[in-house]
Motif scaffolding. Structure first.
Motif, PDB file in Angstrom:
ATOM      1  N   SER A   1       0.381   5.366 -52.196  1.00  0.00           N
ATOM      2  CA  SER A   1      -0.583   5.397 -51.102  1.00  0.00           C
ATOM      3  C   SER A   1      -0.654   4.019 -50.461  1.00  0.00           C
ATOM      4  N   LEU A   2      -0.722   4.026 -49.137  1.00  0.00           N
ATOM      5  CA  LEU A   2      -0.872   2.789 -48.373  1.00  0.00           C
ATOM      6  C   LEU A   2      -2.148   2.919 -47.550  1.00  0.00           C
ATOM      7  N   ILE A   3      -3.026   1.927 -47.666  1.00  0.00           N
ATOM      8  CA  ILE A   3      -4.274   1.902 -46.909  1.00  0.00           C
ATOM      9  C   ILE A   3      -4.282   0.619 -46.086  1.00  0.00           C
ATOM     10  N   THR A   4      -4.691   0.733 -44.839  1.00  0.00           N
ATOM     11  CA  THR A   4      -4.724  -0.459 -43.993  1.00  0.00           C
ATOM     12  C   THR A   4      -5.862  -0.392 -43.001  1.00  0.00           C
ATOM     13  N   LYS A   5      -6.259  -1.566 -42.513  1.00  0.00           N
ATOM     14  CA  LYS A   5      -7.291  -1.649 -41.487  1.00  0.00           C
ATOM     15  C   LYS A   5      -6.713  -1.241 -40.136  1.00  0.00           C
ATOM     16  N   LEU A   6      -7.551  -0.662 -39.300  1.00  0.00           N
ATOM     17  CA  LEU A   6      -7.176  -0.339 -37.931  1.00  0.00           C
ATOM     18  C   LEU A   6      -7.542  -1.505 -37.020  1.00  0.00           C
ATOM     19  N   ILE A   7      -6.805  -1.630 -35.926  1.00  0.00           N
ATOM     20  CA  ILE A   7      -7.141  -2.627 -34.914  1.00  0.00           C
ATOM     21  C   ILE A   7      -8.172  -2.011 -33.974  1.00  0.00           C
ATOM     22  N   ASN A   8      -9.358  -2.590 -33.945  1.00  0.00           N
ATOM     23  CA  ASN A   8     -10.433  -2.076 -33.093  1.00  0.00           C
ATOM     24  C   ASN A   8     -10.374  -2.767 -31.740  1.00  0.00           C
ATOM     25  N   SER A   9      -9.572  -2.198 -30.850  1.00  0.00           N
ATOM     26  CA  SER A   9      -9.383  -2.768 -29.521  1.00  0.00           C
ATOM     27  C   SER A   9      -8.861  -1.675 -28.602  1.00  0.00           C
ATOM     28  N   ASP A  10      -8.942  -1.905 -27.304  1.00  0.00           N
ATOM     29  CA  ASP A  10      -8.473  -0.915 -26.335  1.00  0.00           C
ATOM     30  C   ASP A  10      -7.010  -1.140 -26.001  1.00  0.00           C
ATOM     31  N   PHE A  11      -6.199  -0.087 -26.157  1.00  0.00           N
ATOM     32  CA  PHE A  11      -4.780  -0.164 -25.836  1.00  0.00           C
ATOM     33  C   PHE A  11      -4.603   0.015 -24.327  1.00  0.00           C
ATOM     34  N   PRO A  12      -3.615  -0.662 -23.720  1.00  0.00           N
ATOM     35  CA  PRO A  12      -3.377  -0.501 -22.276  1.00  0.00           C
ATOM     36  C   PRO A  12      -3.095   0.956 -21.900  1.00  0.00           C
ATOM     37  N   ASN A  13      -3.421   1.316 -20.674  1.00  0.00           N
ATOM     38  CA  ASN A  13      -3.169   2.671 -20.175  1.00  0.00           C
ATOM     39  C   ASN A  13      -1.675   2.828 -19.864  1.00  0.00           C
ATOM     40  N   TYR A  14      -0.935   3.322 -20.833  1.00  0.00           N
ATOM     41  CA  TYR A  14       0.517   3.419 -20.691  1.00  0.00           C
ATOM     42  C   TYR A  14       0.949   4.492 -19.692  1.00  0.00           C
ATOM     43  N   ASN A  15       0.111   5.492 -19.447  1.00  0.00           N
ATOM     44  CA  ASN A  15       0.477   6.574 -18.529  1.00  0.00           C
ATOM     45  C   ASN A  15       0.705   6.078 -17.109  1.00  0.00           C
ATOM     46  N   ASP A  16       0.011   5.009 -16.729  1.00  0.00           N
ATOM     47  CA  ASP A  16       0.168   4.481 -15.373  1.00  0.00           C
ATOM     48  C   ASP A  16       1.514   3.794 -15.166  1.00  0.00           C
ATOM     49  N   ILE A  17       2.182   3.431 -16.247  1.00  0.00           N
ATOM     50  CA  ILE A  17       3.430   2.686 -16.147  1.00  0.00           C
ATOM     51  C   ILE A  17       4.639   3.624 -16.092  1.00  0.00           C
ATOM     52  N   VAL A  18       4.515   4.808 -16.692  1.00  0.00           N
ATOM     53  CA  VAL A  18       5.632   5.757 -16.725  1.00  0.00           C
ATOM     54  C   VAL A  18       5.940   6.233 -15.307  1.00  0.00           C
ATOM     55  N   LEU A  19       7.230   6.255 -14.951  1.00  0.00           N
ATOM     56  CA  LEU A  19       7.651   6.715 -13.627  1.00  0.00           C
ATOM     57  C   LEU A  19       7.496   8.224 -13.520  1.00  0.00           C
ATOM     58  N   LYS A  20       6.670   8.655 -12.586  1.00  0.00           N
ATOM     59  CA  LYS A  20       6.530  10.097 -12.338  1.00  0.00           C
ATOM     60  C   LYS A  20       7.607  10.562 -11.362  1.00  0.00           C
ATOM     61  N   LYS A  21       7.911   9.697 -10.380  1.00  0.00           N
ATOM     62  CA  LYS A  21       8.976   9.954  -9.417  1.00  0.00           C
ATOM     63  C   LYS A  21       9.871   8.727  -9.352  1.00  0.00           C
ATOM     64  N   TYR A  22      11.128   8.932  -9.080  1.00  0.00           N
ATOM     65  CA  TYR A  22      12.054   7.805  -9.011  1.00  0.00           C
ATOM     66  C   TYR A  22      13.159   8.117  -7.997  1.00  0.00           C
ATOM     67  N   LYS A  23      13.680   7.050  -7.393  1.00  0.00           N
ATOM     68  CA  LYS A  23      14.744   7.202  -6.384  1.00  0.00           C
ATOM     69  C   LYS A  23      16.123   7.138  -7.017  1.00  0.00           C
ATOM     70  N   TYR A  24      16.269   6.290  -8.029  1.00  0.00           N
ATOM     71  CA  TYR A  24      17.574   6.075  -8.644  1.00  0.00           C
ATOM     72  C   TYR A  24      17.579   6.604 -10.077  1.00  0.00           C
ATOM     73  N   CYS A  25      18.605   7.335 -10.417  1.00  0.00           N
ATOM     74  CA  CYS A  25      18.849   7.767 -11.805  1.00  0.00           C
ATOM     75  C   CYS A  25      20.332   7.600 -12.075  1.00  0.00           C
ATOM     76  N   ILE A  26      20.670   6.577 -12.834  1.00  0.00           N
ATOM     77  CA  ILE A  26      22.065   6.216 -13.051  1.00  0.00           C
ATOM     78  C   ILE A  26      22.427   6.498 -14.510  1.00  0.00           C
TER      79      ILE A  26
END
Length: 368
Positions: free
Chosen positions: A233-258
């Motif tokens: 068993s492994l027990i660890t503390k959690l980081i109590n902080s707000d993670f950045p909003n990653y959904n805003d960074i993901v490309l929903k539309k893109y012009k180039y796909c190589i």
């Protein structure tokens, strides 16, 4: 306390505990390990205040004489085990606050201390409980851990986000310059959660779990998380902080796909990285009709060029990128081709493969 056990049966478990034991002049008791035994189980416990590891050895692997619980130097126990043959038996006996360890003609007398002063995590109450296969958790870690920041002042970046919503489990890491996302459809039979696990615990967890379908029992409360995997068993503390909003960074539309051959790209990057700037670690990817040219230049005004054929029909375009960030992604993806997605102007570069659509990598371009 009194018991016998073969070296390998003891050492196989103890080595997992020992990985988190370090020299600690402020809390020297953390250099110790708890040995606790009764007629059914031998338990070994180690901690560094951030992570606690417990390993359990079944009664079939030891001969029990007398129960007990003490703490003892982890480093000394390890050195004793390293210097005896594999098939030897260790005979532990506590006499007058000293641990006697007899192996054939050798005898070691070690000091022990009370386990009552050893800091261990409290038992979990009011916790979420669910199960996940080792294989899925291992894959999430292997494919995203390299984007975790190291000692960033934004504490949330120093760990991995696990988020469960709408029957999808997300594993997300970022260091502010790149982002890794793993998404998998799972029914965990639990409510929505969003937690951040520190980097050290993620790496230790990766060493413990295997790429098989055996289930891991996970418990989460407000401050801690525990993983129960077979006899560990492994027990660890959690980081109590707000993670950045990653959904805003993901490309929903893109012009180039190589689409590019992963092996050709890796070979070219390794060659051009030889003369890249040691501070920025950047290379330039220059796309022209059916050709990719990769260039680099260092502080000493030395340059390198390499090119190979690709399918590309758009206008000429180029961007600079951290070569080692890109190599991390290439090494993680298990496919012959990778897709590079972006818009113009280029604010981010998204990388994924047709075979692993659940995994996305985003790297910020460099301004050289």
């Amino acid at each position: 306390m009194k018991f016998k056990i073969k070296k390998n049966d003891f050492l196989n478990s103890f080595k997992k505990n020992n990985r988190i034991i370090t020299k600690n002049p402020i809390f020297p008791i953390l250099e110790n390990i708890i040995i606790k035994i009764n007629q059914n189980i031998l338990q070994l416990t180690s901690s560094n205040l951030e992570i606690e590891i417990n390993t359990y050895i079944d009664k079939e692997y030891f001969i029990f004489y007398k129960k007990g619980c003490i703490t003892i130097s982890g480093k000394k126990i390890l050195n004793i085990c390293r210097n005896i043959p594999n098939n030897k038996e260790l005979y532990f006996q506590l006499i007058n606050k000293k641990m006697y360890i007899k192996i054939s003609n050798s005898l070691f007398k070690l000091n022990v201390t009370s386990h009552k002063n050893f800091p261990i995590f409290q038992k979990f109450t009011n916790s979420k409980i669910f199960f996940i296969s080792q294989k899925i958790l291992k894959e999430i870690i292997l494919l995203t851990h390299f984007s975790i920041a190291r000692n960033d002042i934004r504490n949330s970046l120093n760990g991995m986000l696990f988020e469960y919503k709408n029957n999808y489990l997300y594993g997300v890491t970022t260091d502010g310059h790149r982002l890794s996302i793993y998404k998998v459809n799972l029914n965990l039979n639990t409510s929505t959660f969003s937690i951040i696990i520190n980097r050290k615990s993620i790496l230790e967890l990766s060493r413990i779990i295997l790429l098989n379908k055996d289930l891991i029992k996970i418990k989460i409360n407000n401050n801690n998380i525990s993983f129960k995997i077979n006899k560990i068993s492994l027990i660890t503390k959690l980081i109590n902080s707000d993670f950045p909003n990653y959904n805003d960074i993901v490309l929903k539309k893109y012009k180039y796909c190589i689409s590019i051959s992963k092996e050709k790209l890796k070979e070219s990057l390794l060659k051009t990285s030889i003369l890249c700037n040691t501070n920025f670690k950047g290379v330039s990817l220059n796309f022209s009709k059916n050709l990719l040219t990769i260039t680099s230049k260092n502080q000493e005004d030395e340059e390198s060029y390499d090119s190979f054929s690709i399918y590309y029909i758009y206008e000429n375009i180029s961007f600079s990128i951290n070569v080692f960030y890109l190599l991390d992604v290439i090494n993680a993806l298990n496919s012959k081709k990778i897709n590079i997605l972006f818009n113009n102007p280029i604010s981010s570069i998204q990388i994924q493969s047709n075979l692993q659509k659940e995994i996305k990598y985003i790297i910020m371009p460099l301004k050289l």
